[in-house]
Design a protein around this motif. Structure first.
Motif, PDB file in Angstrom:
ATOM      1  N   SER A  89       0.822  -1.210   0.000  1.00  0.00           N
ATOM      2  CA  SER A  89       0.000   0.000   0.000  1.00  0.00           C
ATOM      3  C   SER A  89       0.861   1.267   0.000  1.00  0.00           C
ATOM      4  CB  SER A  89      -0.916  -0.005   1.226  1.00  0.00           C
ATOM      5  OG  SER A  89      -1.698   1.165   1.280  1.00  0.00           O
ATOM      6  N   ASN A  91       3.974   1.530  -1.029  1.00  0.00           N
ATOM      7  CA  ASN A  91       4.648   1.623  -2.330  1.00  0.00           C
ATOM      8  C   ASN A  91       3.699   2.104  -3.426  1.00  0.00           C
ATOM      9  OD1 ASN A  91       7.645   0.375  -2.646  1.00  0.00           O
ATOM     10  ND2 ASN A  91       6.609  -0.576  -0.922  1.00  0.00           N
ATOM     11  N   SER A  92       2.441   1.689  -3.329  1.00  0.00           N
ATOM     12  CA  SER A  92       1.440   2.123  -4.309  1.00  0.00           C
ATOM     13  C   SER A  92       1.241   3.628  -4.240  1.00  0.00           C
ATOM     14  CB  SER A  92       0.110   1.407  -4.070  1.00  0.00           C
ATOM     15  OG  SER A  92       0.269   0.018  -4.195  1.00  0.00           O
ATOM     16  N   HIS A  93       1.226   4.157  -2.995  1.00  0.00           N
ATOM     17  CA  HIS A  93       1.103   5.612  -2.822  1.00  0.00           C
ATOM     18  C   HIS A  93       2.322   6.347  -3.375  1.00  0.00           C
ATOM     19  CE1 HIS A  93      -2.658   5.920  -0.698  1.00  0.00           C
ATOM     20  NE2 HIS A  93      -2.301   4.963   0.157  1.00  0.00           N
ATOM     21  N   LEU A  95       3.956   5.592  -5.919  1.00  0.00           N
ATOM     22  CA  LEU A  95       3.844   5.676  -7.381  1.00  0.00           C
ATOM     23  C   LEU A  95       3.073   6.911  -7.836  1.00  0.00           C
ATOM     24  CD1 LEU A  95       3.158   1.967  -8.454  1.00  0.00           C
ATOM     25  CD2 LEU A  95       5.190   3.336  -8.969  1.00  0.00           C
ATOM     26  N   THR A  96       2.260   7.459  -6.910  1.00  0.00           N
ATOM     27  CA  THR A  96       1.469   8.655  -7.270  1.00  0.00           C
ATOM     28  C   THR A  96       2.259   9.947  -7.075  1.00  0.00           C
ATOM     29  OG1 THR A  96       0.530   8.840  -5.038  1.00  0.00           O
ATOM     30  CG2 THR A  96      -0.684   7.476  -6.636  1.00  0.00           C
ATOM     31  N   ALA A  97       3.447   9.818  -6.497  1.00  0.00           N
ATOM     32  CA  ALA A  97       4.269  11.018  -6.246  1.00  0.00           C
ATOM     33  C   ALA A  97       4.722  11.634  -7.574  1.00  0.00           C
ATOM     34  CB  ALA A  97       5.473  10.659  -5.394  1.00  0.00           C
ATOM     35  N   PRO A  98       4.783  12.977  -7.623  1.00  0.00           N
ATOM     36  CA  PRO A  98       5.213  13.630  -8.867  1.00  0.00           C
ATOM     37  C   PRO A  98       6.733  13.526  -9.066  1.00  0.00           C
ATOM     38  CG  PRO A  98       4.803  15.260  -7.145  1.00  0.00           C
ATOM     39  CD  PRO A  98       4.413  13.940  -6.573  1.00  0.00           C
ATOM     40  N   THR A 105      10.381   4.453 -10.547  1.00  0.00           N
ATOM     41  CA  THR A 105       9.083   3.826 -10.829  1.00  0.00           C
ATOM     42  C   THR A 105       9.244   2.318 -11.008  1.00  0.00           C
ATOM     43  OG1 THR A 105       8.309   5.845 -11.919  1.00  0.00           O
ATOM     44  CG2 THR A 105       7.103   3.815 -12.387  1.00  0.00           C
ATOM     45  N   THR A 109       7.707  -0.518  -8.521  1.00  0.00           N
ATOM     46  CA  THR A 109       6.820  -1.528  -9.149  1.00  0.00           C
ATOM     47  C   THR A 109       7.337  -2.940  -8.862  1.00  0.00           C
ATOM     48  OG1 THR A 109       6.282   0.026 -10.920  1.00  0.00           O
ATOM     49  CG2 THR A 109       5.772  -2.298 -11.316  1.00  0.00           C
TER      50      THR A 109
END
Length: 263
Positions: A89, A91-93, A95-98, A105, A109
């Motif tokens: 969870s 790590n998934s968040h 991935l949304t970082a700018p 990435t 992943t």
């Protein structure tokens, strides 16, 4: 010379004495049978009390074992599955970082994929421990064959399995207890007995299913009842009681263990 009849009073007295004697005898017999019956009833009550106490102990052992199993599963779920999914969870968040680079990435992943794969493997292991799929699909004998293969995969023990019984698929609930008994015995053989070989065989003798189990481990003094009071043995006794079977355990120090049980 004529024989004079006994006076009427004496006849009445004799009859009275005889009647009194018979009454006293009857009372003594009644008291005797009453107390004898009381002793028999008392012994029967003591016997029933012992049986009830034994059944109560068995029930407590089953409940305790079930609770320990639930705790272990809850711990496994928390330690293995939940912790890994939490990291997935996070790590998934990430991935949304700018402004993430392509390398970052890819790394995040890969972490997600690895953790998800491990969580999936662990969930399969937990489910397998609850009820092995092979056992559910193909029955007791196939389940034990797989169990032997699993133990042999550690390369620390060699197993020998022989079966002469055609198990009825309708008895799968009862067979699960047999499977758990062998699972416990094999775990004890390796963990405590340091065994390098285990033998398991099933046979039907005079209509009774019998399992013979033995190992070449360090053994213990089976004449000392304290050696057979562990949680594992209580668990086995509870399952044997449920199966309405019997169990005999023989072991000597440095001479392995031999277990015979019916079901």
């Amino acid at each position: 010379m004529s024989v004079h009849a006994l006076p009427e009073k004496e006849i009445v007295a004799i009859i009275l004495y005889i009647s009194m004697f018979l009454m006293i005898l009857a009372v003594v017999l009644i008291i005797f049978f009453y107390f004898s019956r009381q002793k028999i009833i008392q012994k029967e009550l003591e016997k029933v009390d012992l049986i009830l106490r034994y059944q109560k102990e068995q029930l407590h052992a089953i409940i305790f074992t079930q609770e320990e199993e639930r705790k272990r599963i809850a711990q496994d779920l928390h330690d293995d599955i939940s912790s890994k999914l939490n990291i997935v969870s996070l790590n998934s968040h990430l991935l949304t970082a700018p402004n993430l680079t392509e390398t970052e990435t890819a790394e995040i992943t890969e972490n997600i994929i690895n953790l998800t794969t491990k969580a999936l493997e662990n969930s399969r292991k937990i489910a397998h421990n609850l009820l092995p799929p092979v056992f559910e699909k193909f029955g007791l004998s196939a389940g034990i064959e797989e169990l032997c293969e699993e133990f042999e995969s550690s390369k620390s023990v060699k197993t020998h399995y022989k079966n002469e019984i055609d198990f009825d698929e309708k008895d799968i609930d009862r067979h699960l207890h047999v499977f758990r008994i062998l699972q416990e015995l094999m775990s004890n053989s390796i963990r405590h007995g340091k065994a390098t070989e285990i033998w398991i065989s099933f046979a039907n003798i005079n209509g009774v299913n019998i399992c013979d189990y033995k190992d070449n481990g360090v053994g213990f003094d089976s004449s000392n009842t304290e050696n057979q009071k562990g949680l594992g043995m209580k668990n086995i006794d509870s399952r044997i009681s449920f199966l309405q079977g019997t169990i005999e355990i023989a072991s000597e120090i440095n001479n392995g263990i031999v277990v015979n049980f019916t079901f």
